[in-house]
Scaffold this motif. Structure first.
Motif, mmCIF file in Angstrom:
data_model
loop_
_atom_site.group_PDB
_atom_site.id
_atom_site.type_symbol
_atom_site.label_atom_id
_atom_site.label_comp_id
_atom_site.label_asym_id
_atom_site.label_seq_id
_atom_site.Cartn_x
_atom_site.Cartn_y
_atom_site.Cartn_z
ATOM 1 N N ALA A 96 10.064 -10.205 -13.766
ATOM 2 C CA ALA A 96 9.484 -11.535 -13.590
ATOM 3 C C ALA A 96 9.188 -12.207 -14.930
ATOM 4 C CB ALA A 96 8.207 -11.437 -12.765
ATOM 5 N N HIS A 97 8.908 -11.401 -15.956
ATOM 6 C CA HIS A 97 8.553 -11.935 -17.281
ATOM 7 C C HIS A 97 9.386 -11.222 -18.343
ATOM 8 C CE1 HIS A 97 4.975 -13.814 -15.428
ATOM 9 N NE2 HIS A 97 4.846 -12.668 -14.779
ATOM 10 N N PRO A 98 10.690 -11.498 -18.399
ATOM 11 C CA PRO A 98 11.582 -10.714 -19.259
ATOM 12 C C PRO A 98 11.293 -10.848 -20.753
ATOM 13 C CG PRO A 98 12.709 -12.630 -18.350
ATOM 14 C CD PRO A 98 11.405 -12.525 -17.629
ATOM 15 N N GLY A 99 10.590 -11.888 -21.166
ATOM 16 C CA GLY A 99 10.303 -12.061 -22.578
ATOM 17 C C GLY A 99 8.939 -11.572 -23.000
ATOM 18 N N ASN A 100 8.180 -10.982 -22.091
ATOM 19 C CA ASN A 100 6.814 -10.533 -22.389
ATOM 20 C C ASN A 100 6.869 -9.172 -23.084
ATOM 21 O OD1 ASN A 100 4.157 -9.347 -22.107
ATOM 22 N ND2 ASN A 100 3.687 -11.006 -20.693
ATOM 23 N N LYS A 101 6.618 -9.162 -24.379
ATOM 24 C CA LYS A 101 6.774 -7.937 -25.150
ATOM 25 C C LYS A 101 5.703 -6.893 -24.824
ATOM 26 C CE LYS A 101 9.273 -10.092 -28.958
ATOM 27 N NZ LYS A 101 10.572 -9.534 -28.490
ATOM 28 N N ALA A 102 4.503 -7.354 -24.472
ATOM 29 C CA ALA A 102 3.459 -6.399 -24.098
ATOM 30 C C ALA A 102 3.849 -5.655 -22.827
ATOM 31 C CB ALA A 102 2.126 -7.115 -23.907
ATOM 32 N N ALA A 112 8.666 6.661 -20.429
ATOM 33 C CA ALA A 112 8.532 7.909 -21.176
ATOM 34 C C ALA A 112 7.664 8.902 -20.419
ATOM 35 C CB ALA A 112 7.943 7.632 -22.558
ATOM 36 N N ASP A 113 6.580 8.415 -19.801
ATOM 37 C CA ASP A 113 5.728 9.282 -18.993
ATOM 38 C C ASP A 113 6.540 10.021 -17.934
ATOM 39 O OD1 ASP A 113 3.385 8.568 -20.280
ATOM 40 O OD2 ASP A 113 2.763 7.121 -18.769
ATOM 41 N N ASN A 114 7.563 9.352 -17.406
ATOM 42 C CA ASN A 114 8.362 9.910 -16.321
ATOM 43 C C ASN A 114 9.594 10.661 -16.813
ATOM 44 O OD1 ASN A 114 7.272 8.957 -13.509
ATOM 45 N ND2 ASN A 114 7.031 7.183 -14.848
ATOM 46 N N GLY A 115 9.719 10.802 -18.135
ATOM 47 C CA GLY A 115 10.838 11.560 -18.679
ATOM 48 C C GLY A 115 12.128 10.789 -18.807
ATOM 49 N N ASN A 116 12.082 9.473 -18.638
ATOM 50 C CA ASN A 116 13.285 8.638 -18.764
ATOM 51 C C ASN A 116 13.389 8.130 -20.205
ATOM 52 O OD1 ASN A 116 13.749 8.927 -15.962
ATOM 53 N ND2 ASN A 116 12.346 7.248 -15.545
ATOM 54 N N PHE A 117 13.746 9.021 -21.109
ATOM 55 C CA PHE A 117 13.597 8.728 -22.525
ATOM 56 C C PHE A 117 14.588 7.699 -23.045
ATOM 57 C CE2 PHE A 117 11.956 13.085 -21.932
ATOM 58 C CZ PHE A 117 10.625 12.782 -22.141
ATOM 59 N N GLN A 118 15.829 7.727 -22.590
ATOM 60 C CA GLN A 118 16.785 6.711 -23.047
ATOM 61 C C GLN A 118 16.369 5.330 -22.557
ATOM 62 O OE1 GLN A 118 19.633 7.122 -25.203
ATOM 63 N NE2 GLN A 118 19.155 4.930 -25.224
ATOM 64 N N GLU A 119 15.968 5.250 -21.293
ATOM 65 C CA GLU A 119 15.509 3.965 -20.765
ATOM 66 C C GLU A 119 14.249 3.514 -21.488
ATOM 67 O OE1 GLU A 119 15.179 3.912 -16.496
ATOM 68 O OE2 GLU A 119 16.931 5.197 -16.280
ATOM 69 N N ALA A 120 13.377 4.453 -21.803
ATOM 70 C CA ALA A 120 12.165 4.105 -22.546
ATOM 71 C C ALA A 120 12.521 3.541 -23.905
ATOM 72 C CB ALA A 120 11.276 5.336 -22.698
ATOM 73 N N PHE A 121 13.444 4.187 -24.589
ATOM 74 C CA PHE A 121 13.865 3.710 -25.908
ATOM 75 C C PHE A 121 14.439 2.301 -25.810
ATOM 76 C CE2 PHE A 121 17.067 3.106 -29.184
ATOM 77 C CZ PHE A 121 16.364 3.446 -30.335
ATOM 78 N N ASP A 122 15.243 2.058 -24.795
ATOM 79 C CA ASP A 122 15.862 0.743 -24.635
ATOM 80 C C ASP A 122 14.818 -0.332 -24.358
ATOM 81 O OD1 ASP A 122 18.302 1.973 -25.031
ATOM 82 O OD2 ASP A 122 18.784 2.095 -22.886
ATOM 83 N N ALA A 123 13.855 -0.015 -23.487
ATOM 84 C CA ALA A 123 12.801 -0.987 -23.179
ATOM 85 C C ALA A 123 11.965 -1.282 -24.416
ATOM 86 C CB ALA A 123 11.919 -0.468 -22.042
ATOM 87 N N LEU A 124 11.645 -0.265 -25.172
ATOM 88 C CA LEU A 124 10.847 -0.457 -26.388
ATOM 89 C C LEU A 124 11.620 -1.237 -27.439
ATOM 90 C CD1 LEU A 124 9.271 3.066 -26.431
ATOM 91 C CD2 LEU A 124 7.995 0.934 -26.206
ATOM 92 N N SER A 125 12.933 -1.089 -27.459
ATOM 93 C CA SER A 125 13.744 -1.875 -28.385
ATOM 94 C C SER A 125 13.649 -3.359 -28.051
ATOM 95 C CB SER A 125 15.211 -1.415 -28.329
ATOM 96 O OG SER A 125 15.340 -0.079 -28.773
ATOM 97 N N ARG A 126 13.588 -3.665 -26.765
ATOM 98 C CA ARG A 126 13.444 -5.064 -26.370
ATOM 99 C C ARG A 126 12.035 -5.589 -26.642
ATOM 100 N NH1 ARG A 126 15.834 -2.989 -21.743
ATOM 101 N NH2 ARG A 126 14.083 -3.580 -20.406
ATOM 102 N N ALA A 127 11.073 -4.678 -26.736
ATOM 103 C CA ALA A 127 9.693 -5.090 -27.008
ATOM 104 C C ALA A 127 9.443 -5.306 -28.484
ATOM 105 C CB ALA A 127 8.726 -4.022 -26.487
ATOM 106 N N HIS A 128 10.388 -4.910 -29.304
ATOM 107 C CA HIS A 128 10.174 -4.889 -30.753
ATOM 108 C C HIS A 128 10.900 -6.047 -31.422
ATOM 109 C CE1 HIS A 128 10.490 -3.156 -34.899
ATOM 110 N NE2 HIS A 128 9.253 -2.829 -34.594
ATOM 111 N N SER A 129 10.238 -6.703 -32.357
ATOM 112 C CA SER A 129 10.839 -7.783 -33.138
ATOM 113 C C SER A 129 11.054 -7.292 -34.569
ATOM 114 C CB SER A 129 9.931 -9.019 -33.156
ATOM 115 O OG SER A 129 9.723 -9.508 -31.852
ATOM 116 N N PRO A 130 12.284 -7.201 -35.011
ATOM 117 C CA PRO A 130 12.526 -6.721 -36.380
ATOM 118 C C PRO A 130 11.839 -7.561 -37.449
ATOM 119 C CG PRO A 130 14.555 -6.716 -35.097
ATOM 120 C CD PRO A 130 13.526 -7.415 -34.263
#
Length: 268
Positions: A96-102, A112-130
């Protein structure tokens, strides 16, 4: 205490704990994501995770499109161990809020809590601004890569985080366990001792250092580290847990929370 027959056995144990964490023998568990990664729950129910889950659950059901409510509800669900539900709530919120970094950061943590580490990494990459890097996200991205066995890549993320916050013990602790996972115990110990020497180091750093010292056969020293400056009951529980970790024949089942590790929930 029985020495483990191979470091690989303990490496398997550590590998499931780089992201999700629980304190040894009654020590506190990791708090919810803080600082730049999220907003805090906005009620006194925050002091009681179950009450928070009830309060924010009601608000969420009344208005599931509200980003702040979804974020607070997801955090409350995580705090009460409802990991799958937390990930589901936060996934819908990020849609619903694809640009919400929080929200993306919290969703990555829940994955990550659920062990989905690649998906976690990908989501965190979208949350991060270089152009505006967040060391907490960089640290947990490194931890996710460690879970995936990509240790050299993980250390590049830790190095980037340490450029922003030199000497940050939570990042150093992650880096130390990264070296442990690749069986470089002397470097793991040196890194964890640096973290342990910080005034900001918490119990997880102490416990990780104790584990690495114990893996090198210095069991008495490891016990003295994990129980130092603690009440007798907590010290005894920590020593018992350390012995269990060092004598474990097999790694824990996927999803088990074992070695405490500082990552996204670092102090600031």
């Amino acid at each position: 205490m029985r020495q483990p027959s191979s470091l690989a056995r303990l490496s398997a144990t550590a590998a499931v704990a780089v992201i999700f964490a629980a304190g040894l023998g009654g020590c506190q568990t990791m708090s919810d994501v803080t600082g730049a990664l999220s907003s805090k729950p906005q009620t006194s129910a925050d002091a009681d995770p179950r009450r928070s889950a009830e309060v924010f659950g009601e608000r969420y059901r009344a208005n599931p499109k509200d980003a702040d409510t979804a974020l607070a509800y997801g955090q409350a669900l995580r705090a009460t161990g409802q990991r799958s539900q937390a990930a589901a709530v936060l996934e819908q919120a990020t849609i619903a809020h694809p640009g919400n970094k929080a929200l993306l950061a919290a969703y990555g943590r829940a994955l990550a809590d659920n062990g989905n580490f690649q998906e976690a990494f990908d989501a965190l990459s979208r949350a991060h601004s270089p152009d505006n890097p967040d060391w907490r996200i960089l640290s947990v991205q490194g931890a996710a890569l460690d879970q995936l066995g990509r240790h050299d890549e993980a250390r590049a993320y830790y190095a980037s985080a340490l450029k922003i916050v030199p000497g940050e013990p939570s990042v150093l602790s992650n880096l130390g366990l990264s070296y442990m996972l690749s069986k470089d115990l002397p470097k793991a110990e040196a890194t964890l001792r640096e973290a342990y020497g910080s005034t900001k180091a918490d119990a997880r750093v102490r416990q990780n250092l104790g584990l690495v010292v114990g893996l090198q056969g210095r069991f008495a020293e490891a016990e003295s580290i994990v129980k130092a400056d603690l009440p007798p009951d907590q010290a005894a529980a920590n020593v018992t847990y350390l012995k269990q970790m060092l004598s474990q024949k097999d790694g824990p089942r996927p999803g088990a929370a074992k070695i405490p590790m500082a990552s996204l929930d670092a102090p600031h």
